[in-house]
Design a protein around this motif. Structure first.
Motif, short mmCIF file in Angstrom:
data_model
loop_
_atom_site.label_atom_id
_atom_site.label_comp_id
_atom_site.label_asym_id
_atom_site.label_seq_id
_atom_site.Cartn_x
_atom_site.Cartn_y
_atom_site.Cartn_z
N GLY A 203 0.81 -1.20 0.00
CA GLY A 203 0.00 0.00 0.00
C GLY A 203 0.84 1.25 0.00
N ASP A 204 0.24 2.34 -0.46
CA ASP A 204 0.89 3.64 -0.54
C ASP A 204 0.22 4.57 0.46
N TYR A 205 1.01 5.13 1.37
CA TYR A 205 0.48 5.96 2.45
C TYR A 205 1.08 7.34 2.40
N TRP A 206 0.30 8.32 2.84
CA TRP A 206 0.70 9.72 2.84
C TRP A 206 0.54 10.34 4.21
N GLY A 207 1.45 11.24 4.55
CA GLY A 207 1.31 12.04 5.75
C GLY A 207 0.31 13.15 5.54
N GLN A 208 0.04 13.89 6.61
CA GLN A 208 -0.99 14.94 6.55
C GLN A 208 -0.52 16.22 5.87
N GLY A 209 0.75 16.34 5.65
CA GLY A 209 1.33 17.54 5.06
C GLY A 209 1.77 18.54 6.12
N THR A 210 2.87 19.21 5.86
CA THR A 210 3.35 20.25 6.75
C THR A 210 3.81 21.44 5.91
N GLN A 211 3.42 22.62 6.32
CA GLN A 211 3.70 23.83 5.54
C GLN A 211 5.11 24.32 5.81
N VAL A 212 5.84 24.58 4.73
CA VAL A 212 7.14 25.23 4.80
C VAL A 212 7.04 26.54 4.04
#
Length: 120
Positions: free
Chosen positions: A107-116
């Motif tokens: 499976g392919d999983y993603w984090g929630q994202g973090t703003q830079v």
């Protein structure tokens, strides 16, 4: 059952540094590969850096020499050290993991994202 939790984003001045972290949690899984992607407004998501289980890394041309990807296998965590940051590095950064579970399902999983944000 598998989650990727990101941290380390924020606001930094041009030329500054940030270190992003992404930790995989859950049970009964292994990680085949991990990577960092970013997406700026109006642009497609792009691969920034990746690392596979054998240790091979790859980087987008725009970040070579400035960014470094690394892992802590015991903690199932991947890091992105970002140095000499430029305004064009401003984006939401996402952690990605290619995960194999106990039954060898992939499976392919993603984090929630973090703003830079890189700005004076």
């Amino acid at each position: 059952q598998v989650q990727l939790v990101e941290s380390g984003g924020g606001l930094v001045q041009p030329g500054g540094s940030l270190r992003l972290s992404c930790a995989a949690s859950g049970s009964m899984f292994s990680i085949n590969a991990m990577g960092w992607y970013r997406q700026a407004p109006g642009k497609q998501r792009e691969l920034v850096a990746g690392i596979i289980s054998g240790g091979r890394t790859n980087y987008a041309d725009s970040v070579k020499g400035r960014f470094t990807i690394s892992t802590d296998n015991a903690k199932k965590t991947v890091y992105l050290q970002m140095n000499s940051l430029k305004p064009e590095d401003t984006a939401v950064y996402y952690c990605n993991a290619d995960i194999i579970d106990w039954s060898r399902a992939r499976g392919d999983y993603w984090g929630q994202g973090t703003q830079v944000t890189v700005s004076s």
